[in-house]
Write an enzyme that holds these catalytic residues in place. Structure first.
Site, short mmCIF file in Angstrom:
data_model
loop_
_atom_site.label_atom_id
_atom_site.label_comp_id
_atom_site.label_asym_id
_atom_site.label_seq_id
_atom_site.Cartn_x
_atom_site.Cartn_y
_atom_site.Cartn_z
CG ASP A 38 10.29 53.06 71.13
OD1 ASP A 38 10.56 53.89 72.01
OD2 ASP A 38 9.16 52.57 70.98
CE1 TYR A 62 -3.34 50.17 76.11
CE2 TYR A 62 -2.37 50.73 78.23
CZ TYR A 62 -2.31 50.72 76.86
OH TYR A 62 -1.23 51.26 76.22
CE1 TYR A 67 2.03 49.36 73.57
CE2 TYR A 67 3.73 50.80 74.43
CZ TYR A 67 2.43 50.57 74.10
OH TYR A 67 1.48 51.57 74.28
CE LYS A 72 6.98 54.77 78.49
NZ LYS A 72 5.68 54.77 79.16
N1 PMP Z 1 7.44 53.09 72.90
C1 PMP Z 1 7.72 52.49 74.06
C2 PMP Z 1 8.93 51.60 74.15
C3 PMP Z 1 6.89 52.67 75.17
O1 PMP Z 1 7.16 52.03 76.32
C4 PMP Z 1 5.78 53.53 75.05
C5 PMP Z 1 4.82 53.79 76.20
N2 PMP Z 1 4.60 52.78 77.07
C6 PMP Z 1 5.53 54.15 73.82
C7 PMP Z 1 6.39 53.91 72.78
C8 PMP Z 1 4.35 55.04 73.63
O2 PMP Z 1 4.50 56.22 74.36
P1 PMP Z 1 3.23 57.07 74.80
O3 PMP Z 1 2.46 56.24 75.77
O4 PMP Z 1 3.83 58.31 75.41
O5 PMP Z 1 2.46 57.37 73.57
#
Ligand code: PMP
Length: 433
Positions: A252, A24, A151, A281
């Site tokens: 998610d 970003y 998100y 993650k």
């Molecule tokens: N979903 C959530 C809730 C996240 O926090 C993130 C990453 N910040 C993602 C999806 C996307 O994961 P990545 O950055 O490994 O593509």
């Protein structure tokens, strides 16, 4: 530090600045980056010699910090055998072991595993699963409901279910698929529950369920959209509404998974199982990019018995053996550790030591859940300036917008948590000066 090292660092930084994109950021006016030499335990060592206590777990990923003996060993042992083989037509024990563990520890009913490379891809896979599920049943359900301030990643389908305001939607609006957004869950995690908090989602589903493939949400903690901790009853009621209206539920747990909220998975706060679950993650303990999307047998068999006969996704590095091995070692370590006690102890310390920030005029609210501490300010911070102050105080904390937050590795010592909390207090105090 000798002159040669200083020189090397300067050269690297200017090349980095000119040629390498960071998350970003602008290529013409990039924000400064701190050059890292190594990371060990819960600290990050800069090439300048400063050692910073890590408050970020490298964006939720490093449960046990850096340079972890068992994970290093798993990686080197696996390297000696094979780092990767294509997953099309081939398989291996690390993948089988990881699938077994994930099926065992995730909420019940999730029995089919799709391995991919990153969180965003795991979300793309989940959304494709939902679309193919309804296609297989001959139903024209091609839209999603997502939560405002949610998100889910930076790829296109993930963006299409990420909060539409103040996010990436505007930039790519002619290309991003149009979906439905329900109000952000209004009742906080520890507030008294009111059923009226479900009104908006309930109405949206009643009016549009015939077009909706799935509801996607981050259970309990909305992360990048504002570090909001919402009431478990919302999740429980959302599950019931999905069942009532024939809509799949995608959870998610890319950020919340593996103990961060005080439960192994945030869905457990509401005792629910989603139809599809996204993990990423922390799965490899922060060692490498890897993710998994789990589905129920019903979802998987419906897709497989549909027109296509297959699930249409297959990345090159699917089921990467190196990542699976490290993930296995990470999960073995997690499950054989009293992680709940570690998270609880961090939680108590964050609670008692961050709360004093609420007395500062710059601070609006402090909230803590599991090993996540958030200090919400009244105004957005100047990230570059604040970042520098944190580094000068010997900690690595990266705020965004109005939020200064920490989610340290579970093995952070009391002294290290103290240093993080103290630095946050000092920085917030300085904002008021
Ligand atoms: N979903 C959530 C809730 C996240 O926090 C993130 C990453 N910040 C993602 C999806 C996307 O994961 P990545 O950055 O490994 O593509």
């Amino acid at each position: 530090m000798n002159d040669k090292q200083i020189n090397k660092q300067e050269i690297d930084l200017s090349y980095d600045k000119q040629h390498i994109w960071h998350p970003y950021t602008s290529m013409t006016t990039p924000i400064p980056c701190y050059p890292v030499d190594s990371a060990n335990g819960c600290t990050i060592s800069l090439t300048s010699g400063e050692v910073l206590v890590d408050g970020m777990s490298s964006w939720w990923a490093c449960l046990f910090g850096y340079n972890v003996k068992e994970l290093n060993e798993a990686a080197t042992q696996q390297l000696a055998k094979m780092s990767h083989v294509m997953f099309g037509g081939l398989t291996h024990q690390p993948a089988v072991d990881l699938a077994k563990t994930l099926i065992e520890i995730t909420p019940k009913g999730l029995e089919k595993v799709f391995f991919s490379d990153s969180g965003s891809v795991a979300v793309e896979v989940a959304m494709k699963m939902a679309l193919q599920y309804w296609q297989s049943l001959g139903q024209n359900k091609t839209k999603f409901i997502a939560l405002k301030k949610g998100y889910h990643g930076d790829t296109f389908a993930a963006m299409s279910v990420t909060d539409p305001e103040g996010s990436m939607h505007e930039l790519y609006q002619d290309f991003v698929a149009k979906n439905y957004f329900t109000e952000q869950p209004s009742i906080n995690f520890d507030q008294p529950w009111q059923q009226s908090a479900m009104d908006d989602l309930s109405t949206l589903l009643a009016e549009n369920h015939q077009h909706i493939a799935a509801l996607i949400l981050e259970p309990i903690v909305q992360g990048a959209g504002g570090m909001h901790f919402y009431h478990p009853n919302y999740l429980k009621a959302a599950r019931s509404l999905c069942d009532q209206y024939g809509v799949l539920l995608i959870a998610d747990e890319i950020a919340t998974g593996f103990g961060r909220t005080g439960k192994l998975f945030a869905c457990e706060h509401a005792d629910i199982s989603p139809d599809i679950l996204c993990l990423g993650k922390a799965i490899t303990g922060g060692y490498m990019s890897f993710a998994a999307t789990l589905a129920t047998t019903k979802v998987a068999t419906t897709i497989s018995e549909g027109k296509a006969g297959v699930f249409m996704h297959g990345p090159t590095f699917m089921g990467n053996a190196l990542a699976c091995s490290v993930a296995n070692a990470n999960l073995k370590k997690l499950l054989s550790t009293d992680w709940q006690q570690l998270v609880f102890s961090i939680s108590s310390q964050l609670n008692s030591q961050l709360l004093r920030c609420e007395q500062l005029p710059s601070v609006n609210k402090v909230r803590v859940l599991g090993a996540i501490g958030v200090v919400e300010l009244h105004r957005s911070v100047d990230m570059v300036n604040i970042q520098k102050q944190f580094v000068n105080l010997g900690v690595w904390i990266r705020p965004f917008g109005k939020l200064i937050y920490v989610m340290p590795p579970y093995v952070a010592s009391k002294k290290q948590i103290n240093k993080l909390c103290d630095a946050i207090y000092q920085v917030c105090k300085k904002i008021d000066e």
